[in-house]
Design an enzyme around this catalytic site. Structure first.
Site, PDB file in Angstrom:
ATOM      1  CB  VAL A 172      -0.088 -18.046 -26.769  1.00  0.00           C
ATOM      2  CG1 VAL A 172       1.079 -17.612 -26.385  1.00  0.00           C
ATOM      3  CG2 VAL A 172      -0.891 -16.870 -27.033  1.00  0.00           C
ATOM      4  CE  LYS A 178      -4.222 -10.135 -22.855  1.00  0.00           C
ATOM      5  NZ  LYS A 178      -3.906 -10.517 -24.146  1.00  0.00           N
ATOM      6  CB  VAL A 182       2.633  -5.027 -22.814  1.00  0.00           C
ATOM      7  CG1 VAL A 182       2.064  -3.349 -23.242  1.00  0.00           C
ATOM      8  CG2 VAL A 182       1.805  -5.124 -21.390  1.00  0.00           C
ATOM      9  N   GLY A 236       2.119  -8.009 -27.801  1.00  0.00           N
ATOM     10  CA  GLY A 236       2.400  -9.263 -28.327  1.00  0.00           C
ATOM     11  C   GLY A 236       4.050  -9.448 -28.572  1.00  0.00           C
ATOM     12  CB  ILE A 278       6.284  -4.721 -29.825  1.00  0.00           C
ATOM     13  CG1 ILE A 278       5.271  -4.754 -30.910  1.00  0.00           C
ATOM     14  CG2 ILE A 278       7.409  -3.630 -29.590  1.00  0.00           C
ATOM     15  CD1 ILE A 278       4.547  -3.690 -31.132  1.00  0.00           C
ATOM     16  CE  LYS A 330      -2.636  -6.781 -24.572  1.00  0.00           C
ATOM     17  NZ  LYS A 330      -3.049  -6.796 -25.894  1.00  0.00           N
TER      18      LYS A 330
HETATM   19  N1  LIG Z   1      -4.039 -15.095 -28.614  1.00  0.00           N
HETATM   20  C1  LIG Z   1      -3.196 -13.910 -28.453  1.00  0.00           C
HETATM   21  O1  LIG Z   1      -2.938 -13.516 -29.723  1.00  0.00           O
HETATM   22  C2  LIG Z   1      -2.625 -13.570 -27.446  1.00  0.00           C
HETATM   23  C3  LIG Z   1      -2.957 -14.111 -26.057  1.00  0.00           C
HETATM   24  N2  LIG Z   1      -2.113 -13.633 -24.903  1.00  0.00           N
HETATM   25  C4  LIG Z   1      -2.521 -14.222 -23.630  1.00  0.00           C
HETATM   26  O2  LIG Z   1      -2.078 -15.637 -23.546  1.00  0.00           O
HETATM   27  C5  LIG Z   1      -3.272 -16.391 -22.902  1.00  0.00           C
HETATM   28  C6  LIG Z   1      -3.468 -17.603 -23.873  1.00  0.00           C
HETATM   29  O3  LIG Z   1      -4.162 -16.942 -24.957  1.00  0.00           O
HETATM   30  P1  LIG Z   1      -4.580 -17.947 -26.121  1.00  0.00           P
HETATM   31  O4  LIG Z   1      -3.577 -18.993 -26.202  1.00  0.00           O
HETATM   32  O5  LIG Z   1      -5.050 -17.038 -26.999  1.00  0.00           O
HETATM   33  O6  LIG Z   1      -5.698 -18.905 -25.525  1.00  0.00           O
HETATM   34  P2  LIG Z   1      -6.549 -20.081 -26.009  1.00  0.00           P
HETATM   35  O7  LIG Z   1      -8.063 -20.034 -25.535  1.00  0.00           O
HETATM   36  O8  LIG Z   1      -6.379 -20.433 -27.421  1.00  0.00           O
HETATM   37  O9  LIG Z   1      -5.916 -21.164 -25.092  1.00  0.00           O
HETATM   38  C7  LIG Z   1      -6.240 -21.517 -23.875  1.00  0.00           C
HETATM   39  C8  LIG Z   1      -5.390 -22.918 -23.558  1.00  0.00           C
HETATM   40  O10 LIG Z   1      -5.428 -23.141 -22.125  1.00  0.00           O
HETATM   41  C9  LIG Z   1      -6.118 -24.376 -21.516  1.00  0.00           C
HETATM   42  N3  LIG Z   1      -6.947 -23.908 -20.562  1.00  0.00           N
HETATM   43  C10 LIG Z   1      -7.694 -22.649 -20.207  1.00  0.00           C
HETATM   44  N4  LIG Z   1      -8.458 -23.025 -19.243  1.00  0.00           N
HETATM   45  C11 LIG Z   1      -7.971 -23.978 -18.517  1.00  0.00           C
HETATM   46  C12 LIG Z   1      -8.212 -24.555 -17.455  1.00  0.00           C
HETATM   47  N5  LIG Z   1      -9.140 -23.957 -16.369  1.00  0.00           N
HETATM   48  N6  LIG Z   1      -7.460 -25.604 -16.942  1.00  0.00           N
HETATM   49  C13 LIG Z   1      -6.792 -26.200 -17.922  1.00  0.00           C
HETATM   50  N7  LIG Z   1      -6.412 -25.631 -19.020  1.00  0.00           N
HETATM   51  C14 LIG Z   1      -7.155 -24.569 -19.471  1.00  0.00           C
HETATM   52  C15 LIG Z   1      -6.978 -24.615 -22.944  1.00  0.00           C
HETATM   53  O11 LIG Z   1      -7.184 -25.862 -22.992  1.00  0.00           O
HETATM   54  P3  LIG Z   1      -7.993 -26.739 -24.392  1.00  0.00           P
HETATM   55  O12 LIG Z   1      -7.023 -26.520 -25.371  1.00  0.00           O
HETATM   56  O13 LIG Z   1      -8.317 -28.008 -23.846  1.00  0.00           O
HETATM   57  O14 LIG Z   1      -9.113 -25.791 -24.719  1.00  0.00           O
HETATM   58  C16 LIG Z   1      -6.140 -24.009 -24.007  1.00  0.00           C
HETATM   59  O15 LIG Z   1      -5.259 -25.138 -24.321  1.00  0.00           O
HETATM   60  C17 LIG Z   1      -4.216 -15.427 -22.344  1.00  0.00           C
HETATM   61  O16 LIG Z   1      -3.751 -14.940 -21.308  1.00  0.00           O
HETATM   62  C18 LIG Z   1      -3.971 -14.359 -23.418  1.00  0.00           C
HETATM   63  O17 LIG Z   1      -4.604 -13.095 -22.801  1.00  0.00           O
HETATM   64  C19 LIG Z   1      -1.176 -12.552 -24.795  1.00  0.00           C
HETATM   65  C20 LIG Z   1      -0.951 -12.071 -25.934  1.00  0.00           C
HETATM   66  C21 LIG Z   1      -1.603 -12.609 -27.333  1.00  0.00           C
HETATM   67  N1  LIG Z   2      -6.395 -10.060 -27.446  1.00  0.00           N
HETATM   68  C1  LIG Z   2      -5.442  -9.433 -27.415  1.00  0.00           C
HETATM   69  C2  LIG Z   2      -4.248 -10.618 -27.673  1.00  0.00           C
HETATM   70  C3  LIG Z   2      -3.079  -9.857 -27.296  1.00  0.00           C
HETATM   71  O1  LIG Z   2      -2.714  -9.257 -26.143  1.00  0.00           O
HETATM   72  C4  LIG Z   2      -5.064  -8.549 -28.578  1.00  0.00           C
HETATM   73  O2  LIG Z   2      -6.132  -8.503 -29.494  1.00  0.00           O
HETATM   74  O3  LIG Z   2      -4.462  -7.654 -28.502  1.00  0.00           O
HETATM   75 NA    NA Z   3       5.413  -7.620 -25.752  1.00  0.00          NA
END
Ligand SMILES: NC(=O)C1=CN([C@@H]2O[C@H](COP(=O)(O)OP(=O)(O)OC[C@H]3O[C@@H](n4cnc5c(N)ncnc54)[C@H](OP(=O)(O)O)[C@@H]3O)[C@@H](O)[C@H]2O)C=CC1
Ligand SMILES: N[C@@H](CC=O)C(=O)O
Ligand code: NA
Length: 433
Positions: A16, A107, A134, A136, A138, A207
Site C-alpha cells: 500500500v 482495520k 474497509v 480497499g 470503495i 471490517k
Molecule cells: N494489501 C492490501 O491490499 C491492503 C492492505 N491494507 C492494510 O494496509 C496495511 C499495510 O499493508 P501492506 O502494504 O499490504 O503490507 P506490507 O507487508 O506489504 O508492507 C508493510 C510495510 O511496513 C513496514 N513495516 C512493517 N512493520 C514494521 C515495523 N515494525 N517497523 C518499521 N516498518 C515496518 C515494512 O517494511 P519493509 O518494506 O522493510 O518490510 C513494509 O514497508 C496493513 O494494515 C493492511 O491490513 C488495507 C487494505 C488493502
Molecule cells: N487482506 C485484505 C486486504 C484489504 O483489506 C483483503 O484481502 O481484503
Molecule cells: Na474503503
C-alpha cells in the site's frame, strides 16, 4: 493559491505504501489543483532499509527509526500503512500528541482501538481518517458517514475481504486448490502479512465491526462478531452449490432490528442471481439498506496496491481541505446507542446441510423424522450415492428459515443419529426467502 508544500511521513512502504508514493508522484497536478499545496513525502519508515525496492523509489528518504517521522515538526500528516496493532497504536498516539493528522489503512488497529484513537484525535484537533481500512478502494466509510448520514441504516451485507473472494472465485470456477490460490493471492498483494486473518474470516470481521459501529452509531467490538472462515470449504461443497444454483461467498452481515444487532461473517450460499454472487476475484461489494433510501450497492476493488492507495490519498486530500477550512478534528462522533445483540434464538436463517448417511432401509425416514421433530422443513433435497463408499450415501438439503439455535440443536442430534455417519458440512443461505 497557497504555494507551500505539505510534508507527510509514511509509516510503511510495502504494497500500500508504494501505491501511495505512486499516486502522489503521478497525480500531483490534480492533487495540488484541489488542495493548493504540493504533497511531498518527507520520509518513509521501513523495517529494513537494505531491502531491494522498485528503482523509482530511490529518491525517497528511508528510515528504520519511527522518531524521524513522529518527532519531525515539519511533517504535518502521517500515513500509517505498516500494519500491526500494539506498536502501531503507540506510534499513532504519539503522532496525534504531536498534533499530526493521521491516515490509516489498518482495520486491525481501527477495530481494536478506533474509538479511543478517534476520541484522542478530536481532543488534539487532528483528523484521523481510515477509508482504506474497509473494502480497499470503495469509499464505503465516507458513503456511510456522509452520503447516507440522513438515513437510519438497518442492514449492511457485503464481501469485504479481497483475498478470500479471490480464492473462492478461483476454487469454484477453475477447480484450483486452497493452498495454490492462497499463494497467488499473497503474490498479488491482496493477503495480509499473516494470511490467517484473511482465511479465518478475522479480517472481514474487523471490517464488519468498523462498518456496523459507524452505520448503527453503536459500539461493536470484534468479539461481538460471529466468525467462521473458509478453511473448511471443500470442492464437494462448491460442486453442490453449483448443482443447486448457488454461489459460495464469504459474506459479512450486520443487521439491526428493533434496536437489536447481529453481526456475522461466514461462508454463505447466495442464489446465483444475487448481486453479491456476481462479485468475483479481489473485488468487494457492499449492500447498504436504509429505512428511507432502500437498498444501495457499492462495488470495487477491495485489495491491492493502487486501489487501496487511492483511498489513502483521498483521505489526505480530505485532511488538507479541512486544514484550509480550519475544521480538523471532528472525525469522531460519540455513539448514540448502547449495543444489544440478538441471541441465536432470535436469528433466523435458511441452511444448506450435507450429510453422510448409511445407505440402508429406514435412513431417509429417520433423517426426515428428526427434521420434523425440530420443526425444520426443506426447500431442496438431493440424495446421491457416495463415490468409493459402498455403505454410505450423501444427502444434501436446503432448509426453510429456522432459528440458528434450533439448527444447531438439529445438527447435534443428526450427528448422534445411528443412520448418520456425520454432518459433512453446513452453511447459511442468504437471499433465498
Ligand atoms: N494489501 C492490501 O491490499 C491492503 C492492505 N491494507 C492494510 O494496509 C496495511 C499495510 O499493508 P501492506 O502494504 O499490504 O503490507 P506490507 O507487508 O506489504 O508492507 C508493510 C510495510 O511496513 C513496514 N513495516 C512493517 N512493520 C514494521 C515495523 N515494525 N517497523 C518499521 N516498518 C515496518 C515494512 O517494511 P519493509 O518494506 O522493510 O518490510 C513494509 O514497508 C496493513 O494494515 C493492511 O491490513 C488495507 C487494505 C488493502
Ligand atoms: N487482506 C485484505 C486486504 C484489504 O483489506 C483483503 O484481502 O481484503
Ligand atoms: Na474503503
Amino acid at each position: 493559491m497557497e504555494e507551500r508544500e505539505i510534508q507527510v511521513g509514511l509509516l510503511g512502504l510495502g504494497t500500500v505504501g508504494t501505491g501511495v508514493a505512486s499516486i502522489i508522484k503521478h497525480h500531483q497536478e490534480t492533487l495540488s489543483h484541489q488542495i493548493g499545496r504540493k504533497i511531498v513525502i518527507k520520509r518513509a519508515l521501513v523495517k529494513d532499509k537494505k531491502k531491494v525496492r522498485e528503482s523509482w523509489l530511490s529518491n525517497l528518504e528511508l528510515t528504520e527509526n519511527a522518531n524521524d517521522i513522529i518527532e519531525d515538526p515539519s511533517i504535518e500528516a502521517v500515513i500509517e500503512v505498516m500494519g500491526g496493532i500494539e506498536e502501531t497504536r503507540l506510534l499513532v498516539e504519539r503522532a496525534l500528541k504531536e498534533k499530526k493528522h493521521v491516515i490509516t489503512a489498518n482495520k486491525d488497529l481501527m477495530a481494536e482501538h478506533g474509538s479511543t484513537l478517534l476520541q484522542m484525535a478530536n481532543e488534539q484537533k487532528c483528523d484521523l481518517f481510515y477509508e482504506a481500512s474497509v473494502a480497499g478502494g470503495i469509499p464505503i466509510i465516507r458513503t456511510i458517514s456522509e452520503g447516507l448520514s440522513a438515513d437510519k441504516l438497518t442492514k449492511i451485507m457485503g464481501i469485504v475481504n479481497g483475498t478470500t473472494n479471490y480464492m473462492l472465485t478461483k476454487m469454484s470456477a477453475n477447480n484450483r486448490t486452497f493452498d495454490d490460490v492462497l499463494l497467488e493471492a499473497q503474490e498479488l498483494g491482496y493477503a495480509e502479512a499473516d494470511p490467517t486473518a484473511d482465511v479465518d474470516g478475522i479480517d472481514a470481521a474487523r471490517k464488519m465491526a468498523i462498518l456496523s459501529s459507524l452505520a448503527f452509531s453503536s459500539p461493536v467490538q470484534i468479539e461481538d462478531v460471529s466468525v467462521k472462515g473458509i478453511r473448511q470449504v471443500s470442492d464437494v461443497d462448491l460442486a453442490f452449490c453449483q448443482q443447486l444454483g448457488y454461489t459460495m461467498k464469504l459474506i459479512g452481515v450486520a443487521q439491526k432490528d428493533e434496536g437489536q444487532i447481529e453481526v456475522r461473517v461466514e461462508p454463505t450460499l447466495l442464489p446465483n442471481a444475487h448481486p453479491l454472487a456476481n462479485v468475483h476475484n479481489e473485488f468487494n461489494a457492499v449492500l447498504v439498506h436504509g429505512e428511507a433510501v432502500g437498498e444501495t450497492m457499492f462495488y470495487g476493488p477491495g485489495a491491492g496496491s493502487l486501489p487501496t492507495a487511492t483511498a489513502v490519498v483521498s483521505d489526505l486530500v480530505a485532511v488538507m481541505k479541512n486544514m484550509q477550512r480550519r475544521v480538523n478534528g471532528y472525525s469522531y462522533q460519540t455513539p448514540l446507542f448502547q449495543s444489544t445483540f440478538k441471541t441465536e434464538d432470535e436469528i433466523q436463517s435458511q441452511y444448506f446441510i450435507r450429510l453422510h448417511v448409511y445407505d440402508r432401509a429406514g435412513t431417509f425416514a429417520a433423517v426426515t423424522n428428526l427434521f420434523a421433530q425440530h420443526d425444520v422443513s426443506f426447500e431442496k433435497l438431493l440424495q446421491l450415492p457416495l463415490e468409493n463408499q459402498t455403505e454410505l450415501a450423501e444427502i444434501v438439503l436446503v432448509t426453510h428459515s429456522s432459528s440458528v439455535a434450533i439448527i444447531k440443536k438439529l445438527l447435534i442430534a443428526l450427528n448422534q443419529l445411528s443412520a448418520v455417519d456425520k454432518v459433512a458440512s453446513y452453511y447459511r443461505v442468504e437471499g433465498g426467502e
